[in-house]
Design a protein around this motif. Structure first.
Motif, PDB file in Angstrom:
ATOM      1  N   VAL A  67      37.194  48.080  30.732  1.00 24.48           N
ATOM      2  CA  VAL A  67      37.584  48.262  32.133  1.00 24.48           C
ATOM      3  C   VAL A  67      36.791  47.296  33.008  1.00 24.48           C
ATOM      4  CG1 VAL A  67      37.500  49.845  34.112  1.00 24.48           C
ATOM      5  CG2 VAL A  67      38.383  50.644  31.916  1.00 24.48           C
ATOM      6  N   ASN A  68      35.501  47.178  32.751  1.00 22.51           N
ATOM      7  CA  ASN A  68      34.668  46.271  33.540  1.00 22.51           C
ATOM      8  C   ASN A  68      35.046  44.819  33.314  1.00 22.51           C
ATOM      9  OD1 ASN A  68      32.233  47.328  35.239  1.00 22.51           O
ATOM     10  ND2 ASN A  68      32.391  48.742  33.512  1.00 22.51           N
ATOM     11  N   ARG A  69      35.360  44.468  32.080  1.00 27.71           N
ATOM     12  CA  ARG A  69      35.775  43.085  31.798  1.00 27.71           C
ATOM     13  C   ARG A  69      37.093  42.777  32.516  1.00 27.71           C
ATOM     14  NH1 ARG A  69      35.402  43.376  26.736  1.00 27.71           N
ATOM     15  NH2 ARG A  69      33.333  42.463  26.542  1.00 27.71           N
ATOM     16  N   THR A  70      38.014  43.716  32.456  1.00 28.82           N
ATOM     17  CA  THR A  70      39.299  43.536  33.143  1.00 28.82           C
ATOM     18  C   THR A  70      39.090  43.421  34.645  1.00 28.82           C
ATOM     19  OG1 THR A  70      40.447  44.797  31.418  1.00 28.82           O
ATOM     20  CG2 THR A  70      41.569  44.573  33.542  1.00 28.82           C
ATOM     21  N   LEU A  71      38.192  44.251  35.178  1.00 27.04           N
ATOM     22  CA  LEU A  71      37.904  44.236  36.616  1.00 27.04           C
ATOM     23  C   LEU A  71      37.326  42.889  37.045  1.00 27.04           C
ATOM     24  CD1 LEU A  71      37.563  45.693  39.358  1.00 27.04           C
ATOM     25  CD2 LEU A  71      35.324  46.495  38.528  1.00 27.04           C
ATOM     26  N   ASN A  72      36.292  42.423  36.337  1.00 26.00           N
ATOM     27  CA  ASN A  72      35.628  41.163  36.706  1.00 26.00           C
ATOM     28  C   ASN A  72      36.576  39.972  36.574  1.00 26.00           C
ATOM     29  OD1 ASN A  72      33.066  42.154  37.392  1.00 26.00           O
ATOM     30  ND2 ASN A  72      32.450  42.266  35.243  1.00 26.00           N
ATOM     31  N   ASP A  73      37.340  39.935  35.475  1.00 25.34           N
ATOM     32  CA  ASP A  73      38.281  38.827  35.289  1.00 25.34           C
ATOM     33  C   ASP A  73      39.322  38.808  36.405  1.00 25.34           C
ATOM     34  OD1 ASP A  73      36.941  38.147  33.012  1.00 25.34           O
ATOM     35  OD2 ASP A  73      38.428  38.966  31.614  1.00 25.34           O
ATOM     36  N   SER A  74      39.807  39.976  36.753  1.00 28.26           N
ATOM     37  CA  SER A  74      40.837  40.064  37.791  1.00 28.26           C
ATOM     38  C   SER A  74      40.292  39.650  39.141  1.00 28.26           C
ATOM     39  CB  SER A  74      41.376  41.497  37.872  1.00 28.26           C
ATOM     40  OG  SER A  74      41.904  41.898  36.629  1.00 28.26           O
ATOM     41  N   LEU A  75      39.080  40.102  39.457  1.00 26.99           N
ATOM     42  CA  LEU A  75      38.468  39.801  40.750  1.00 26.99           C
ATOM     43  C   LEU A  75      38.263  38.300  40.927  1.00 26.99           C
ATOM     44  CD1 LEU A  75      37.067  40.632  43.394  1.00 26.99           C
ATOM     45  CD2 LEU A  75      34.958  40.990  42.058  1.00 26.99           C
ATOM     46  N   PHE A  76      37.625  37.668  39.952  1.00 27.18           N
ATOM     47  CA  PHE A  76      37.280  36.257  40.113  1.00 27.18           C
ATOM     48  C   PHE A  76      38.494  35.337  39.916  1.00 27.18           C
ATOM     49  CE2 PHE A  76      33.124  38.199  39.378  1.00 27.18           C
ATOM     50  CZ  PHE A  76      32.452  37.706  40.482  1.00 27.18           C
ATOM     51  N   ASN A  77      39.455  35.764  39.117  1.00 32.81           N
ATOM     52  CA  ASN A  77      40.693  34.984  39.006  1.00 32.81           C
ATOM     53  C   ASN A  77      41.466  35.027  40.321  1.00 32.81           C
ATOM     54  OD1 ASN A  77      40.289  34.170  36.374  1.00 32.81           O
ATOM     55  ND2 ASN A  77      41.441  35.866  35.474  1.00 32.81           N
ATOM     56  N   TYR A  78      41.463  36.189  40.977  1.00 33.28           N
ATOM     57  CA  TYR A  78      42.157  36.320  42.257  1.00 33.28           C
ATOM     58  C   TYR A  78      41.515  35.396  43.296  1.00 33.28           C
ATOM     59  CZ  TYR A  78      44.189  38.370  46.464  1.00 33.28           C
ATOM     60  OH  TYR A  78      44.845  38.547  47.659  1.00 33.28           O
ATOM     61  N   ILE A  79      40.175  35.399  43.344  1.00 31.84           N
ATOM     62  CA  ILE A  79      39.465  34.532  44.293  1.00 31.84           C
ATOM     63  C   ILE A  79      39.771  33.064  44.024  1.00 31.84           C
ATOM     64  CG2 ILE A  79      37.162  33.720  44.966  1.00 31.84           C
ATOM     65  CD1 ILE A  79      36.174  36.614  44.565  1.00 31.84           C
TER      66      ILE A  79
END
Length: 452
Positions: A67-79
């Motif tokens: 969940v944390n890996r998915t969260l971090n990847d999604s956050l920084f990819n969005y930015i």
């Protein structure tokens, strides 16, 4: 998965990320299968532990990690994909609800992000900035000529002592009768430089001394009872020197004089390569050229200081999410006991941040880029400069390459080299755009100017 972006001000926003079971379930299942293949437990062969047991033991941790890996990847990819100019790292929203990762299937995460303020800056010939041309003085050139001659000089044996010569000979402690003291200090190979005596009368005793002369003097008086100097001369412990304050004899066995190198082709070739310089006039011209280049670096440094001041005023006040930035800075503390940033420190941080944003905009505007080859060249220049600081001007390329290679292994040095390279490129670009008002100045006045 759903991601939303909501601006809370001109320079801040909240990113909300909703993660559903389908976003991470397959990754969790695969990771648990991988663990099952290598799991070992008493009563089971390796790789044959029941999947249900593995899930009970590792399921919560694996789910948390995915969940944390998915969260971090999604956050920084969005930015990255939305090209958001974010200052610092995203922070969990202060109203973020606690997420029970073990028992929940769907999650909502909110992040506060600080955004860089929008502004524009343009330079043209209408922008006038001072540029200080530091003048090279003839005495500076002469001083450098003398330094090169000294550096390439050599010692010669002479028959009579003159100031700054080195005397070598036999040192013997004398008794009250003027004869060598039984059990006293004796040094067969003592070295003296009367030039550095503290007492002028003792120094004068050696004037005109010749080989084989035997001279009587008082070392304690000569060195003003300096224990370190006396211990070195007598080759005894410092605390023992107070017991040897009488006269000594010194038999001169050798007189050595350092002779500067002559201004000839051999010296020219030594420092500038074969045939590059062929006369004293050409040597002085080469030295002036080198000093001018060094001064140009100083002039460019002052120019960029003036550019910074001018650009900060040109851009004017910028809006920053100050409270959010303070949270970002304080969250990056390495030590929990470290005090929060003070108002004065924060003010300076905003000034630096503003200049960094201006530099980034100008760098992009003038399409300034760099590659690995240029970084390596910058490292070589830095290595050459560091050797020059110690008077070493003719270092073989092999040593410079090795020194630069070691420099490039340190991340902080690499970042410094990149920053230096970008500043030089930006300086060169701006010098071609603005109107430079050249002003001649002496090195002394320039030094005072930079201090202001």
């Amino acid at each position: 998965m759903n991601i939303s972006f909501d601006k809370t001000s001109n320079v801040s926003a909240v990113i909300t990320i909703n993660i559903e079971k389908a976003d991470y379930e397959a990754k969790v299942t695969k990771k648990l299968k991988d663990i099952t293949k290598v799991a070992q437990m008493p009563g089971f062969r390796k790789g044959h532990v029941p999947a249900g047991l593995v899930k009970r033991m590792h399921g919560a941790q694996v789910k948390y990690e995915e969940v944390n890996r998915t969260l971090n990847d999604s956050l920084f990819n969005y930015i990255k994909e939305n090209k958001l100019a974010v200052l610092g790292s995203p922070l969990p929203n202060e109203q973020q609800e606690t997420q029970d990762i073990e028992n929940q299937e769907n999650f909502e995460f909110k992040f506060d992000i600080a955004l860089a303020p929008e502004f524009s800056i343009e330079y043209s010939a209408s922008d006038k900035l001072p540029y200080y041309d530091i003048q090279v003085k003839e005495e500076d050139i002469t001083a450098e000529v003398n330094r090169l001659c000294q550096q390439a000089g050599h010692p010669e044996s002479v028959d009579a002592y003159e100031d700054k010569d080195i005397l070598r000979g036999t040192l013997a402690e004398l008794g009250e009768d003027g004869l060598p003291l039984e059990g006293g200090v004796q040094v067969e190979t003592a070295s003296l430089m009367p030039t550095y005596f503290k007492n002028d009368d003792q120094k004068a005793i050696f004037n005109g001394a010749k080989k084989n002369d035997v001279i009587t003097f008082n070392p304690a008086t000569a060195y003003d009872n300096n224990e370190t100097e006396l211990a070195s001369l007598f080759r005894i412990a410092k605390e023992e020197t107070k017991n040897h304050t009488g006269n000594f004899s010194f038999q001169v066995n050798e007189i050595s004089r350092f002779v500067p190198a002559e201004l000839n082709q051999e010296l020219f070739d030594k420092y500038y390569g074969e045939g590059v310089v062929k006369s004293e006039e050409e040597l002085r011209a080469k030295i002036k050229e080198n000093i001018s280049k060094a001064y140009e670096g100083d002039s460019d440094f002052k120019f960029m200081l003036d550019v910074r001041k001018h650009a900060m005023e040109k851009v004017g006040e910028l809006e920053f999410p100050e409270e959010l930035l303070k949270r970002v800075i304080n969250s990056n503390k390495k030590d929990e006991k470290q005090a929060d940033i003070t108002d004065e420190e924060f003010k300076n941080t905003l000034e630096s941040l503003k200049w960094n944003l201006i530099t980034e905009k100008l760098t992009a505007q003038y399409e300034i880029k760099y590659d690995d080859k240029e970084i390596k060249a910058e490292a070589l220049n830095a290595a050459r400069y560091e050797f020059m600081r110690y008077g070493l001007n003719n270092i073989p390329d092999e040593y410079l390459q090795n020194y630069a290679s070691e420099m490039l292994k340190k991340q902080d040095r690499v970042e410094g080299l990149i920053n230096s390279l970008l500043q030089k490129k930006l300086c060169a670009a701006l010098k071609n755009v603005v109107t430079m008002e050249h002003k001649q100045i002496s090195v002394e006045d320039f030094t005072e100017l930079v201090k202001e």
